[in-house]
Each structure stands twice: as C-alpha cells, then as structure tokens.
Design an enzyme around this catalytic site. Structure first.
Site, PDB file in Angstrom:
ATOM      1  N   HIS A 184       0.841  -1.193   0.000  1.00 34.76           N
ATOM      2  CA  HIS A 184       0.000   0.000   0.000  1.00 34.76           C
ATOM      3  C   HIS A 184       0.875   1.242   0.000  1.00 34.76           C
ATOM      4  O   HIS A 184       1.803   1.359   0.803  1.00 34.76           O
ATOM      5  CB  HIS A 184      -0.898   0.016   1.243  1.00 34.76           C
ATOM      6  CG  HIS A 184      -1.838   1.177   1.254  1.00 34.76           C
ATOM      7  ND1 HIS A 184      -3.088   1.121   0.672  1.00 34.76           N
ATOM      8  CD2 HIS A 184      -1.703   2.436   1.725  1.00 34.76           C
ATOM      9  CE1 HIS A 184      -3.682   2.293   0.809  1.00 34.76           C
ATOM     10  NE2 HIS A 184      -2.857   3.119   1.440  1.00 34.76           N
ATOM     11  N   ASP A 220     -14.865   3.193   6.989  1.00 37.30           N
ATOM     12  CA  ASP A 220     -13.810   4.067   6.466  1.00 37.30           C
ATOM     13  C   ASP A 220     -14.370   4.995   5.387  1.00 37.30           C
ATOM     14  O   ASP A 220     -14.027   6.180   5.345  1.00 37.30           O
ATOM     15  CB  ASP A 220     -12.649   3.232   5.904  1.00 37.30           C
ATOM     16  CG  ASP A 220     -11.577   4.139   5.326  1.00 37.30           C
ATOM     17  OD1 ASP A 220     -11.036   4.948   6.101  1.00 37.30           O
ATOM     18  OD2 ASP A 220     -11.314   4.077   4.109  1.00 37.30           O
ATOM     19  N   ARG A 251     -14.019  13.282   7.259  1.00 37.90           N
ATOM     20  CA  ARG A 251     -12.709  13.889   7.578  1.00 37.90           C
ATOM     21  C   ARG A 251     -12.311  14.890   6.502  1.00 37.90           C
ATOM     22  O   ARG A 251     -11.721  15.932   6.786  1.00 37.90           O
ATOM     23  CB  ARG A 251     -11.644  12.792   7.693  1.00 37.90           C
ATOM     24  CG  ARG A 251     -11.776  11.978   8.973  1.00 37.90           C
ATOM     25  CD  ARG A 251     -10.934  10.720   8.895  1.00 37.90           C
ATOM     26  NE  ARG A 251      -9.532  10.999   8.684  1.00 37.90           N
ATOM     27  CZ  ARG A 251      -8.693  10.187   8.035  1.00 37.90           C
ATOM     28  NH1 ARG A 251      -9.120   9.037   7.526  1.00 37.90           N
ATOM     29  NH2 ARG A 251      -7.438  10.516   7.873  1.00 37.90           N
ATOM     30  N   SER A 268      -7.457   4.203   8.944  1.00 40.55           N
ATOM     31  CA  SER A 268      -8.105   4.158   7.631  1.00 40.55           C
ATOM     32  C   SER A 268      -7.373   3.184   6.695  1.00 40.55           C
ATOM     33  O   SER A 268      -7.989   2.314   6.060  1.00 40.55           O
ATOM     34  CB  SER A 268      -8.112   5.581   7.059  1.00 40.55           C
ATOM     35  OG  SER A 268      -8.429   5.593   5.710  1.00 40.55           O
ATOM     36  N   LYS A 270      -8.515  -1.052   5.887  1.00 38.34           N
ATOM     37  CA  LYS A 270      -8.714  -1.607   4.535  1.00 38.34           C
ATOM     38  C   LYS A 270      -7.777  -2.791   4.303  1.00 38.34           C
ATOM     39  O   LYS A 270      -8.148  -3.785   3.688  1.00 38.34           O
ATOM     40  CB  LYS A 270      -8.470  -0.519   3.478  1.00 38.34           C
ATOM     41  CG  LYS A 270      -9.548   0.554   3.490  1.00 38.34           C
ATOM     42  CD  LYS A 270      -9.393   1.528   2.343  1.00 38.34           C
ATOM     43  CE  LYS A 270      -8.346   2.568   2.552  1.00 38.34           C
ATOM     44  NZ  LYS A 270      -8.777   3.872   3.004  1.00 38.34           N
TER      45      LYS A 270
END
Ligand code: URA
Length: 440
Positions: A82, A161, A168, A183, A187
């Site tokens: 990620h 999320d 947010r 967050s 995921k």
C-alpha cells in the site's frame, strides 16, 4: 453508552475502551450516531491523539464494519502493498508483475486518485477494455492463473472508512496520524493478505511532509499489522519530487512498461526494486539481498512484462497497448514548458505538479468528475538538473487547449531554478519493522 460521554472523554484526553470504540464505529455505520457527533469526536482525536490500544480497537472495528475478504482460495502466501499516495506513483504496475514473476501471488485491491494524487485503478482503466471490478471467483481465477490481479475495492468493504473518510475530508481531520493509520490498515486487514508492505511517502507531494511524521505513521501501521498476525514492513520513500518522468494515467502505464523492460528512469526503478525485494522478503523468499537479486533478475530476463500482459488479457484489457505502447491513444494537444532562467532546478513542489496534471484532465476535481486518460505531463528535467533559459523542461498533454494556461501557471509556480546545485537526497529514508527503525 452515550456518544456525548465518549466525545467528552476523548476531549479531556481520556482513553476509550475497545467496547466504547466498537460502539461508536458500529453506531456511526448504522446511522445511530450523526455526522455532527462523529465530527466532534474526530476533531477531539485530531488534538488528543489515540493510544496504541485505541488505534488497534478502531482499526479492527473499521475492518469488520463490512466484508472481510478470505483469500484462502488462492494458493501460497499473498503479499499486499500500500502506498500512502503521491504524484507519478505507478509503482504497483511495476512491482506486482515483478513479485508475481518471482513466484509470489499478488491479489491486490487498489484505489482511485483523488485531489492531486493518482490512483492505480484509474491508471489501469486507461488500458482499453480493462475491467477493475471482478467477481470474487474471477479475481481468484486471475491470480491463480497469472500470478497477479489488481482490482478496485468491493462495494461492501470497510463502509466505516468510506463514511469517516468523507467526513474527515470536509472537517479538516484528514492529516491525523492515528486516523490515517486506522483508515489504511482497516482496509488492509479487510483485504485478507498474509503480509503487508507499506510505502509511506514523505515530502511536498505526500500527506506526511516530514520524515519524522512519516516514521511515526509507519510505526503505528506496522504495529497494527503485526498485532493482527500479519508480517508488516514499511519503507519511507521520497515524494518531494514526482516519481519518474510521467504524470497522468496512460502516460504512467507507458513509463511502467518501459521500467518493466529495464528502460525506466533510475529513481522509479530503484524505488520499485526495493519495494519488490521487501515484498519477496515478507513472503519468505530469502534475505533482503537475495530478494533484491531475484527482483533485478526478473527484469533482466524479460519475464515481468509477460506477467503484466497476462493479467491485462485475463481482465479483458487490450494487451496490444502493453506489447507496444505506441498503440495507446494520444492527447490531441501538447504544450512545451521552457525553463524561465538558467541554473539548477532546486525545488519541484510535488503537490502543485499533481494539481497541474489534474487541471489538464488527468485527475478528478470532484468525486464524480470524468477523467481524461491521455492527459498529463512528461517531466524532461527534475531536481538537480542544470537547465539553460528557454530549454524544454516539461511537456503538457490535454484534449482541450484552453486547459493549458491554468495548468502551466501552476506548474511554473512549482519549479524553482537557482545558481547552486541542490544537495542530493535519498530516495528511501528509512525501513520500519516491528523491532526497529533503520534510517538510510
Ligand atoms: N489514505 C487512506 O486510505 N486513508 C487516509 O486517511 C489517508 C490516506
């Protein structure tokens, strides 16, 4: 339990129990807790932070707020990767085929770009016919047959999320280290991989502007991953300069293909090799040096491009654009940008470079904007390069000539040219594991 009391507890610097955190996440997803109370809670977290226990509890609650993917139908160890987001970051398109060519399966869910940052799914969709939404059975079949598949997140994953991120975004609470960690890792835990490699970007084009903040975020995310029983490592990589030369969807696929053929720019190649080597390491393929050799060898022997071609074909894409990138559709208009003076490029404000690309049509201004896959920029000169006044430093591409004026002024504003050559900075600043922070 009352949300009012939980807001007050956090506002006063207290620590919430995991039952309290589960109550507020579930209550928010089910619609029992309104946006205004959740906003107040998020702002309290922004100022007071969260303990490791709170962060773990919230990540678990977010991960379990929707479908948890079970990748047991795919043989072998599955490694996820990620990136926290950047400009010109086409690393997934390069790393996934490298790792697959070395015998480790990649079953990856990626995101779309928003704001100044690009997203892998938009880049893949610049390949004509490419499907990024597959049934679970088809996703498993593609991974088992080709070694890799990259798709978008399914609609039912981490609804907490999705709802919190949107909130947010409009309440100035995005740039909170624990909230970003929750967050991203929520995921990642829901995506079901065995190991996770995190690419935490740092610099003017990243969420985290300093190496210290990036390390702090990396440490929180590594702790969450390891606590969930997943081997997790983070690299802190540079995003103070766009990665590679191309920004924009099909332009980035073209540069990824060049890199898979061994002809990519040095910064992009080095970052990708390090990320790929760490993924192979997490999958137990050897020590880091051995994994680096494996990754380099895969590029040299030409097997990596075959992996990308196989995945594109299996997902319905027209692989002729990968086999020969000249087949990609081209933007009808281009505009050269000359250096405004002689000297060294010392600064490229990377967020502004990303905004220039968005203004050309390569990114979304709003969630529902249509993107132009052919739009973007090619950067011919980057930080550290010496340029003569009038020399071409970049070319912009668009489908509408009127977009150039605005994008050009943003791009020119991003570039600083000075007499002194700037100091060279590392591409990779640190490697964070559960045991140590190794600074380079
Ligand atoms: N990326 C995410 O997925 N979440 C954040 O909060 C920030 C970046």
């Amino acid at each position: 339990m009352r949300m009012y009391d939980l807001i007050m507890k956090k506002r006063n610097g207290g620590e919430l129990s995991s039952e309290e955190i589960t109550f507020l996440i579930n209550g928010y997803v089910e619609g029992n807790i309104p946006d205004y109370q959740m906003s107040a809670f998020l702002m309290a977290v922004y100022f007071k932070g969260m303990t490791e226990g709170e962060t773990l509890a919230m990540t678990n609650a977010v991960a379990h707020s929707g479908d948890m993917v079970d990748l047991a139908g795919i043989d072998g160890i599955k490694v996820d990767k990620h990136s926290t987001g950047g400009v010109g970051d086409k690393t997934t398109l390069i790393i996934a085929p490298i790792v697959a060519a070395c015998g480790v399966k990649v079953a990856k869910m990626s995101g779309r770009g928003l704001g100044h940052t690009g997203g892998t799914i938009d880049k893949l969709e610049s390949i004509p016919g490419m499907k990024t939404s597959l049934s679970r059975e088809k996703f498993f079949q593609v991974v088992n047959e080709t070694g890799l598949s990259v798709i978008g997140q399914s609609g039912n994953m981490t609804p907490a999320d999705k709802k919190m991120y949107a909130l947010r975004d409009v309440t100035a609470t995005v740039d909170s280290i624990p909230l970003i960690a929750v967050s991203i890792m929520g995921k990642k835990l829901a995506a079901g991989n065995d190991c996770i490699l995190l690419d935490v970007k740092t610099g003017s084009g990243a969420f985290m502007k300093t190496v210290e903040d990036s390390i702090a975020l990396a440490k929180e995310m590594v702790a969450i991953g390891e606590n969930a029983g997943k081997r997790t490592v983070a690299l802190i990589t540079d995003m103070d300069i766009p990665l590679g030369h191309n920004i924009g969807n099909s332009l980035e696929v073209i540069e990824a293909v060049d890199t898979l053929k061994g002809n990519g720019p040095d910064d992009l190649t080095q970052v990708c090799l390090n990320l790929a080597a760490n993924m192979l390491y997490l999958a137990g393929k050897g020590n880091l040096d051995e994994c680096m050799e494996m990754a380099k060898q895969a590029i040299t022997d030409g097997t990596v491009l075959e992996r990308l071609v196989a995945m594109v074909k299996a997902q319905g894409g027209d692989a002729s654009v990968i086999e020969d990138t000249a087949n990609f559709a081209k933007a009808p208009y281009s505009c050269e940008i000359p250096a405004d003076k002689t000297g060294f490029i010392t600064v490229m404000d990377t967020e502004k470079c990303g905004i220039a690309s968005t203004l050309l049509g390569a990114g979304r201004e709003t969630k529902d904007s249509e993107i132009d896959y052919t739009a973007g920029l090619i950067l011919y000169r980057k930080v550290g390069d010496y340029v003569e006044a009038g020399e071409k430093i970049a070319v912009m591409y668009a489908s509408d000539e009127t977009l150039f004026a605005n994008a050009r002024s943003v791009y020119e504003d991003a570039i600083t040219i000075q007499e002194e050559k700037p100091e060279e900075k590392p591409l990779i600043f640190a490697r964070v594991t559960k045991d140590a922070v190794e600074k380079y």
